[in-house]
Design an enzyme around this catalytic site. Structure first.
Site, PDB file in Angstrom:
ATOM      1  N   LYS A   9       0.551  -1.000  -0.571  1.00 39.74           N
ATOM      2  CA  LYS A   9       0.407  -0.036   0.311  1.00 39.74           C
ATOM      3  C   LYS A   9       0.673   1.046   0.080  1.00 39.74           C
ATOM      4  O   LYS A   9       2.049   1.319   0.387  1.00 39.74           O
ATOM      5  CB  LYS A   9      -1.394  -0.013   1.061  1.00 39.74           C
ATOM      6  CG  LYS A   9      -1.795  -1.233   1.002  1.00 39.74           C
ATOM      7  CD  LYS A   9      -3.264  -1.148   2.456  1.00 39.74           C
ATOM      8  CE  LYS A   9      -4.002  -2.147   2.303  1.00 39.74           C
ATOM      9  NZ  LYS A   9      -5.073  -2.085   2.895  1.00 39.74           N
ATOM     10  N   TYR A  49     -12.572  -3.658  -3.119  1.00 40.30           N
ATOM     11  CA  TYR A  49     -12.826  -3.413  -1.428  1.00 40.30           C
ATOM     12  C   TYR A  49     -15.183  -3.311  -1.724  1.00 40.30           C
ATOM     13  O   TYR A  49     -15.181  -2.363  -1.086  1.00 40.30           O
ATOM     14  CB  TYR A  49     -12.640  -1.827  -1.530  1.00 40.30           C
ATOM     15  CG  TYR A  49     -11.552  -1.563  -0.596  1.00 40.30           C
ATOM     16  CD1 TYR A  49     -10.866  -2.439  -0.159  1.00 40.30           C
ATOM     17  CD2 TYR A  49      -9.577  -0.910  -1.659  1.00 40.30           C
ATOM     18  CE1 TYR A  49      -9.360  -3.172   0.357  1.00 40.30           C
ATOM     19  CE2 TYR A  49      -8.748  -1.489  -0.752  1.00 40.30           C
ATOM     20  CZ  TYR A  49      -8.763  -2.128   0.076  1.00 40.30           C
ATOM     21  OH  TYR A  49      -6.669  -2.104   0.544  1.00 40.30           O
ATOM     22  N   ASN A 112      -2.124   0.154   6.675  1.00 36.35           N
ATOM     23  CA  ASN A 112      -1.694  -0.978   7.292  1.00 36.35           C
ATOM     24  C   ASN A 112      -0.975  -2.167   6.379  1.00 36.35           C
ATOM     25  O   ASN A 112      -0.918  -2.947   6.430  1.00 36.35           O
ATOM     26  CB  ASN A 112      -3.663  -1.740   7.918  1.00 36.35           C
ATOM     27  CG  ASN A 112      -4.080  -1.670   7.270  1.00 36.35           C
ATOM     28  OD1 ASN A 112      -3.822  -2.059   5.426  1.00 36.35           O
ATOM     29  ND2 ASN A 112      -5.346  -2.937   6.924  1.00 36.35           N
ATOM     30  N   HIS A 115      -2.104  -5.195   1.258  1.00 35.19           N
ATOM     31  CA  HIS A 115      -3.066  -6.296   0.980  1.00 35.19           C
ATOM     32  C   HIS A 115      -2.519  -7.432   0.843  1.00 35.19           C
ATOM     33  O   HIS A 115      -2.095  -7.692   0.163  1.00 35.19           O
ATOM     34  CB  HIS A 115      -4.082  -5.513   0.162  1.00 35.19           C
ATOM     35  CG  HIS A 115      -5.216  -6.731  -0.113  1.00 35.19           C
ATOM     36  ND1 HIS A 115      -6.272  -6.998  -0.091  1.00 35.19           N
ATOM     37  CD2 HIS A 115      -4.999  -7.158  -1.814  1.00 35.19           C
ATOM     38  CE1 HIS A 115      -7.205  -7.733  -0.564  1.00 35.19           C
ATOM     39  NE2 HIS A 115      -6.387  -8.189  -1.677  1.00 35.19           N
ATOM     40  N   GLU A 126      -8.883 -12.226  -7.438  1.00 40.86           N
ATOM     41  CA  GLU A 126      -8.143 -11.197  -6.859  1.00 40.86           C
ATOM     42  C   GLU A 126      -6.937 -10.579  -7.956  1.00 40.86           C
ATOM     43  O   GLU A 126      -6.951  -9.697  -8.703  1.00 40.86           O
ATOM     44  CB  GLU A 126      -7.415 -10.458  -5.756  1.00 40.86           C
ATOM     45  CG  GLU A 126      -8.790  -9.806  -4.877  1.00 40.86           C
ATOM     46  CD  GLU A 126      -8.659 -10.062  -3.854  1.00 40.86           C
ATOM     47  OE1 GLU A 126      -7.331 -10.083  -2.988  1.00 40.86           O
ATOM     48  OE2 GLU A 126      -9.314  -9.698  -2.582  1.00 40.86           O
TER      49      GLU A 126
HETATM   50  P1  IDP Z   1      -8.574  -6.546   5.739  1.00 37.62           P
HETATM   51  O1  IDP Z   1      -7.379  -6.036   4.892  1.00 37.62           O
HETATM   52  O2  IDP Z   1      -7.829  -6.768   6.749  1.00 37.62           O
HETATM   53  O3  IDP Z   1      -8.291  -7.929   5.311  1.00 37.62           O
HETATM   54  P2  IDP Z   1     -10.761  -5.463   4.962  1.00 37.62           P
HETATM   55  O4  IDP Z   1     -11.082  -6.247   6.073  1.00 37.62           O
HETATM   56  O5  IDP Z   1     -10.930  -6.401   3.983  1.00 37.62           O
HETATM   57  O6  IDP Z   1      -9.534  -5.957   5.580  1.00 37.62           O
HETATM   58  O7  IDP Z   1     -10.498  -4.193   4.861  1.00 37.62           O
HETATM   59  C1  IDP Z   1     -10.064  -3.322   3.729  1.00 37.62           C
HETATM   60  C2  IDP Z   1      -9.093  -2.800   4.249  1.00 37.62           C
HETATM   61  O8  IDP Z   1     -10.374  -1.515   4.754  1.00 37.62           O
HETATM   62  C3  IDP Z   1      -8.140  -2.701   5.467  1.00 37.62           C
HETATM   63  O9  IDP Z   1      -7.029  -3.141   5.317  1.00 37.62           O
HETATM   64  C4  IDP Z   1      -8.471  -1.415   5.615  1.00 37.62           C
HETATM   65  O10 IDP Z   1      -7.180  -0.882   4.688  1.00 37.62           O
HETATM   66  C5  IDP Z   1      -9.974  -0.964   5.903  1.00 37.62           C
HETATM   67  N1  IDP Z   1     -10.768  -0.795   7.364  1.00 37.62           N
HETATM   68  C6  IDP Z   1     -11.156  -1.886   7.155  1.00 37.62           C
HETATM   69  N2  IDP Z   1     -12.101  -1.910   8.362  1.00 37.62           N
HETATM   70  C7  IDP Z   1     -12.004  -0.672   8.902  1.00 37.62           C
HETATM   71  C8  IDP Z   1     -11.974   0.124   9.935  1.00 37.62           C
HETATM   72  O11 IDP Z   1     -13.135  -0.225  10.483  1.00 37.62           O
HETATM   73  N3  IDP Z   1     -11.667   1.553   9.913  1.00 37.62           N
HETATM   74  C9  IDP Z   1     -10.928   2.173   8.914  1.00 37.62           C
HETATM   75  N4  IDP Z   1     -10.779   0.949   7.861  1.00 37.62           N
HETATM   76  C10 IDP Z   1     -10.948   0.005   8.149  1.00 37.62           C
HETATM   77 MG    MG Z   2      -9.925  -7.916   3.041  1.00 37.24          MG
END
Ligand code: IDP
Ligand code: MG
Length: 146
Positions: A9, A49, A112, A115, A126
């Site tokens: 990212k 997303y 974070n 991905h 994907e």
């Molecule tokens: P993941 O990346 O751990 O699989 P997902 O639930 O698929 O998490 O969410 C996709 C991305 O959306 C996350 O990596 C993060 O950048 C963002 N995200 C997920 N949940 C939250 C939240 O509760 N608040 C803010 N950003 C979030």
């Molecule tokens: Mg995810």
């Protein structure tokens, strides 16, 4: 052979953690079978997303993910999907244990670092979303000159 999709990212790119992150995947025994830089568009992000596109945090996520080029990678190896998720740590960097990629390099729950696909089926979808046929090359099938 199992495969998964990885996106380094914008925070990972800007903070120059690319080498460290790829090093962890290589140390876990995985190999790179596809790699390119991309500037992600809002349209592609909305598709990628879709499962969170209606959440209140989505606009910040889209702005973050389109703020700089990212490195999109395909990596391969036994049980790569679940092993990479473990090496990555949980979504929220502030709750990710030290020693995980997000625990060591992440900022918050949105910013974070990486991905990674969350299952074999999503990995298939994907990989096809980000790589055209022919852009994924299995080096295991290529002779290495000595
Ligand atoms: P993941 O990346 O751990 O699989 P997902 O639930 O698929 O998490 O969410 C996709 C991305 O959306 C996350 O990596 C993060 O950048 C963002 N995200 C997920 N949940 C939250 C939240 O509760 N608040 C803010 N950003 C979030
Ligand atoms: Mg995810």
């Amino acid at each position: 052979m199992h495969k998964t999709l990885i996106i380094l990212k914008p925070d990972c790119m800007k903070q120059k953690h690319v080498g460290a992150v790829i090093g962890r995947f290589e140390a876990a025994g995985f190999r790179i079978i596809g790699c390119k830089l991309m500037q992600l568009t809002p349209a592609l992000l909305r598709e990628h997303y879709a499962h969170v596109a209606d959440k209140p945090f989505y606009p910040r996520l889209e702005a973050f993910m389109s703020s700089a080029p990212v490195m999109v990678m395909a990596i391969a190896g036994d049980y790569v999907v679940e092993t990479v998720r473990a090496v990555l740590g949980p979504t929220d960097s502030t709750k990710a244990p030290k020693g995980t990629i997000r625990g060591d390099f992440g900022t918050d729950v949105t910013i974070n670092v990486v991905h990674a696909s969350d299952g074999e089926e999503s990995a298939k979808v994907e990989l096809a979303r980000f790589f055209a046929p022919g852009e994924i090359i299995d080096p295991g099938k290529t002779a290495v000159l000595s």
